[in-house]
Design a protein around this motif. Sequence first.
Motif, PDB file in Angstrom:
ATOM      1  N   ALA A  71       0.834  -1.205   0.000  1.00 26.99           N
ATOM      2  CA  ALA A  71       0.000   0.000   0.000  1.00 26.99           C
ATOM      3  C   ALA A  71       0.867   1.254   0.000  1.00 26.99           C
ATOM      4  CB  ALA A  71      -0.912  -0.008   1.224  1.00 26.99           C
ATOM      5  N   THR A  72       0.320   2.349  -0.501  1.00 26.63           N
ATOM      6  CA  THR A  72       1.060   3.611  -0.549  1.00 26.63           C
ATOM      7  C   THR A  72       0.199   4.762  -0.055  1.00 26.63           C
ATOM      8  OG1 THR A  72       0.357   4.019  -2.819  1.00 26.63           O
ATOM      9  CG2 THR A  72       2.453   2.882  -2.533  1.00 26.63           C
ATOM     10  N   SER A  73       0.840   5.853   0.305  1.00 27.07           N
ATOM     11  CA  SER A  73       0.173   7.095   0.668  1.00 27.07           C
ATOM     12  C   SER A  73       0.596   8.137  -0.363  1.00 27.07           C
ATOM     13  CB  SER A  73       0.588   7.534   2.083  1.00 27.07           C
ATOM     14  OG  SER A  73       0.103   8.842   2.347  1.00 27.07           O
ATOM     15  N   VAL A  74      -0.227   8.293  -1.407  1.00 28.23           N
ATOM     16  CA  VAL A  74       0.109   9.213  -2.495  1.00 28.23           C
ATOM     17  C   VAL A  74      -1.104  10.057  -2.866  1.00 28.23           C
ATOM     18  CG1 VAL A  74       1.969   7.788  -3.460  1.00 28.23           C
ATOM     19  CG2 VAL A  74      -0.362   7.428  -4.225  1.00 28.23           C
ATOM     20  N   SER A  75      -0.855  11.230  -3.410  1.00 31.31           N
ATOM     21  CA  SER A  75      -1.914  12.149  -3.810  1.00 31.31           C
ATOM     22  C   SER A  75      -2.744  11.567  -4.951  1.00 31.31           C
ATOM     23  CB  SER A  75      -1.293  13.475  -4.259  1.00 31.31           C
ATOM     24  OG  SER A  75      -2.295  14.349  -4.720  1.00 31.31           O
ATOM     25  N   GLY A  76      -4.038  11.820  -4.891  1.00 28.27           N
ATOM     26  CA  GLY A  76      -4.924  11.453  -5.985  1.00 28.27           C
ATOM     27  C   GLY A  76      -5.365  10.009  -6.010  1.00 28.27           C
ATOM     28  N   GLN A  77      -4.986   9.232  -5.014  1.00 36.98           N
ATOM     29  CA  GLN A  77      -5.374   7.820  -4.980  1.00 36.98           C
ATOM     30  C   GLN A  77      -6.257   7.565  -3.763  1.00 36.98           C
ATOM     31  OE1 GLN A  77      -4.667   5.792  -7.432  1.00 36.98           O
ATOM     32  NE2 GLN A  77      -3.321   7.221  -8.444  1.00 36.98           N
ATOM     33  N   GLY A  78      -7.364   6.866  -3.960  1.00 35.26           N
ATOM     34  CA  GLY A  78      -8.229   6.477  -2.852  1.00 35.26           C
ATOM     35  C   GLY A  78      -7.847   5.094  -2.379  1.00 35.26           C
ATOM     36  N   LEU A  79      -8.773   4.456  -1.694  1.00 35.37           N
ATOM     37  CA  LEU A  79      -8.508   3.107  -1.196  1.00 35.37           C
ATOM     38  C   LEU A  79      -8.243   2.139  -2.331  1.00 35.37           C
ATOM     39  CD1 LEU A  79     -11.124   2.788   1.658  1.00 35.37           C
ATOM     40  CD2 LEU A  79      -8.688   3.188   1.848  1.00 35.37           C
ATOM     41  N   GLY A  80      -8.949   2.312  -3.446  1.00 37.61           N
ATOM     42  CA  GLY A  80      -8.674   1.493  -4.607  1.00 37.61           C
ATOM     43  C   GLY A  80      -9.457   0.205  -4.680  1.00 37.61           C
ATOM     44  N   SER A  81     -10.074  -0.222  -3.597  1.00 41.55           N
ATOM     45  CA  SER A  81     -10.831  -1.463  -3.616  1.00 41.55           C
ATOM     46  C   SER A  81     -11.658  -1.551  -2.348  1.00 41.55           C
ATOM     47  CB  SER A  81      -9.886  -2.650  -3.713  1.00 41.55           C
ATOM     48  OG  SER A  81     -10.621  -3.846  -3.858  1.00 41.55           O
ATOM     49  N   ASN A  82     -12.628  -2.423  -2.375  1.00 39.47           N
ATOM     50  CA  ASN A  82     -13.456  -2.642  -1.186  1.00 39.47           C
ATOM     51  C   ASN A  82     -12.903  -3.814  -0.388  1.00 39.47           C
ATOM     52  OD1 ASN A  82     -15.298  -0.586  -1.724  1.00 39.47           O
ATOM     53  ND2 ASN A  82     -16.449  -1.890  -3.111  1.00 39.47           N
ATOM     54  N   TYR A  83     -12.003  -3.531   0.516  1.00 40.95           N
ATOM     55  CA  TYR A  83     -11.451  -4.562   1.380  1.00 40.95           C
ATOM     56  C   TYR A  83     -12.336  -4.677   2.608  1.00 40.95           C
ATOM     57  CZ  TYR A  83      -7.161  -4.995  -1.253  1.00 40.95           C
ATOM     58  OH  TYR A  83      -6.248  -5.257  -2.234  1.00 40.95           O
ATOM     59  N   THR A  84     -12.660  -5.889   2.995  1.00 37.64           N
ATOM     60  CA  THR A  84     -13.508  -6.083   4.161  1.00 37.64           C
ATOM     61  C   THR A  84     -12.771  -6.753   5.311  1.00 37.64           C
ATOM     62  OG1 THR A  84     -14.310  -8.172   3.262  1.00 37.64           O
ATOM     63  CG2 THR A  84     -15.634  -6.192   2.810  1.00 37.64           C
ATOM     64  N   LYS A  85     -11.616  -7.329   5.061  1.00 35.26           N
ATOM     65  CA  LYS A  85     -10.867  -8.000   6.121  1.00 35.26           C
ATOM     66  C   LYS A  85      -9.684  -7.137   6.540  1.00 35.26           C
ATOM     67  CE  LYS A  85     -12.046 -12.740   5.085  1.00 35.26           C
ATOM     68  NZ  LYS A  85     -11.553 -14.094   4.948  1.00 35.26           N
ATOM     69  N   VAL A  86      -9.634  -6.835   7.826  1.00 35.63           N
ATOM     70  CA  VAL A  86      -8.536  -6.028   8.347  1.00 35.63           C
ATOM     71  C   VAL A  86      -7.207  -6.721   8.086  1.00 35.63           C
ATOM     72  CG1 VAL A  86      -7.517  -5.069  10.445  1.00 35.63           C
ATOM     73  CG2 VAL A  86      -9.965  -4.880  10.061  1.00 35.63           C
ATOM     74  N   SER A  87      -7.172  -8.037   8.171  1.00 38.83           N
ATOM     75  CA  SER A  87      -5.911  -8.752   7.957  1.00 38.83           C
ATOM     76  C   SER A  87      -5.357  -8.502   6.555  1.00 38.83           C
ATOM     77  CB  SER A  87      -6.097 -10.251   8.198  1.00 38.83           C
ATOM     78  OG  SER A  87      -7.066 -10.779   7.316  1.00 38.83           O
ATOM     79  N   ALA A  88      -6.233  -8.406   5.549  1.00 41.92           N
ATOM     80  CA  ALA A  88      -5.776  -8.141   4.180  1.00 41.92           C
ATOM     81  C   ALA A  88      -5.226  -6.720   4.058  1.00 41.92           C
ATOM     82  CB  ALA A  88      -6.920  -8.341   3.189  1.00 41.92           C
ATOM     83  N   ILE A  89      -5.880  -5.783   4.720  1.00 41.99           N
ATOM     84  CA  ILE A  89      -5.423  -4.382   4.689  1.00 41.99           C
ATOM     85  C   ILE A  89      -4.104  -4.259   5.445  1.00 41.99           C
ATOM     86  CG2 ILE A  89      -5.987  -2.018   5.355  1.00 41.99           C
ATOM     87  CD1 ILE A  89      -8.975  -2.863   5.070  1.00 41.99           C
ATOM     88  N   ARG A  90      -4.026  -4.879   6.620  1.00 42.10           N
ATOM     89  CA  ARG A  90      -2.792  -4.842   7.423  1.00 42.10           C
ATOM     90  C   ARG A  90      -1.618  -5.417   6.639  1.00 42.10           C
ATOM     91  NH1 ARG A  90      -4.524  -7.494  11.616  1.00 42.10           N
ATOM     92  NH2 ARG A  90      -5.191  -5.626  12.707  1.00 42.10           N
ATOM     93  N   SER A  91      -1.865  -6.496   5.928  1.00 43.39           N
ATOM     94  CA  SER A  91      -0.824  -7.135   5.122  1.00 43.39           C
ATOM     95  C   SER A  91      -0.283  -6.177   4.065  1.00 43.39           C
ATOM     96  CB  SER A  91      -1.375  -8.396   4.464  1.00 43.39           C
ATOM     97  OG  SER A  91      -0.438  -8.944   3.589  1.00 43.39           O
ATOM     98  N   LYS A  92      -1.157  -5.399   3.441  1.00 38.14           N
ATOM     99  CA  LYS A  92      -0.732  -4.428   2.422  1.00 38.14           C
ATOM    100  C   LYS A  92       0.211  -3.379   3.026  1.00 38.14           C
ATOM    101  CE  LYS A  92      -3.167  -5.213  -1.437  1.00 38.14           C
ATOM    102  NZ  LYS A  92      -2.721  -5.066  -2.801  1.00 38.14           N
ATOM    103  N   ALA A  93      -0.066  -2.960   4.255  1.00 41.51           N
ATOM    104  CA  ALA A  93       0.770  -1.944   4.901  1.00 41.51           C
ATOM    105  C   ALA A  93       2.094  -2.531   5.378  1.00 41.51           C
ATOM    106  CB  ALA A  93       0.028  -1.311   6.072  1.00 41.51           C
ATOM    107  N   THR A  94       2.057  -3.700   6.009  1.00 34.13           N
ATOM    108  CA  THR A  94       3.273  -4.263   6.587  1.00 34.13           C
ATOM    109  C   THR A  94       4.245  -4.784   5.535  1.00 34.13           C
ATOM    110  OG1 THR A  94       2.193  -6.396   6.944  1.00 34.13           O
ATOM    111  CG2 THR A  94       2.151  -4.842   8.776  1.00 34.13           C
ATOM    112  N   LYS A  95       3.790  -4.995   4.303  1.00 34.81           N
ATOM    113  CA  LYS A  95       4.690  -5.438   3.232  1.00 34.81           C
ATOM    114  C   LYS A  95       5.754  -4.399   2.909  1.00 34.81           C
ATOM    115  CE  LYS A  95       1.921  -8.740   0.650  1.00 34.81           C
ATOM    116  NZ  LYS A  95       1.268  -9.017  -0.638  1.00 34.81           N
ATOM    117  N   LYS A  96       5.558  -3.153   3.346  1.00 36.37           N
ATOM    118  CA  LYS A  96       6.547  -2.103   3.089  1.00 36.37           C
ATOM    119  C   LYS A  96       7.844  -2.366   3.850  1.00 36.37           C
ATOM    120  CE  LYS A  96       5.299   2.086   1.735  1.00 36.37           C
ATOM    121  NZ  LYS A  96       5.030   1.868   0.348  1.00 36.37           N
ATOM    122  N   GLY A  97       7.741  -3.080   4.980  1.00 35.09           N
ATOM    123  CA  GLY A  97       8.943  -3.382   5.746  1.00 35.09           C
ATOM    124  C   GLY A  97       8.779  -3.117   7.225  1.00 35.09           C
TER     125      GLY A  97
END
Length: 142
Positions: A71-97
């Motif tokens: 996942a990224t924090s950039v201008s002009g981009q929203g969530l991009g998808s309808n995620y319903t599981k926190v674990s899937a969202i958390r995984s996107k963030a923690t993949k950064k390192g």
Amino acid sequence: ITRQTLSTGDVMVKIPKFWYKRYVEGDYEYIKIADKALPGFKLHPAFNHANTPSDCVYVGAYKGYLLADPATSVSGQGLGSNYTKVSAIRSKATKKGTGWHLIDISTVSAIQMLIIVEFAMAFAISQTIPEKAQGAVTMYQI
């Protein structure tokens, strides 16, 4: 508090560590903020995750863009998808390192405290954060 673009391309808000003192006198609640340890002040918990002290936290300036991997924090981009599981969202963030997470309650508390002190009113959050951004997925790095 400064806005920074990190080497990852993420646009973040850097919040330096602070100490606070919160108390009630009569009908008033007081919150005092300091940039260094003072008698009677406590380090805000946002700057001591799992007994690991930090000089600052970085909070996404934008909603986390979840179509990117990670996942990224950039201008002009929203969530991009309808995620319903926190674990899937958390995984996107923690993949950064190491140190990358979804925003947690202690960091939200620090932001709320700073807004309340800046605007000297408890309802300042609804006045300063656009409704569409409230409750958005936000990443942070410690």
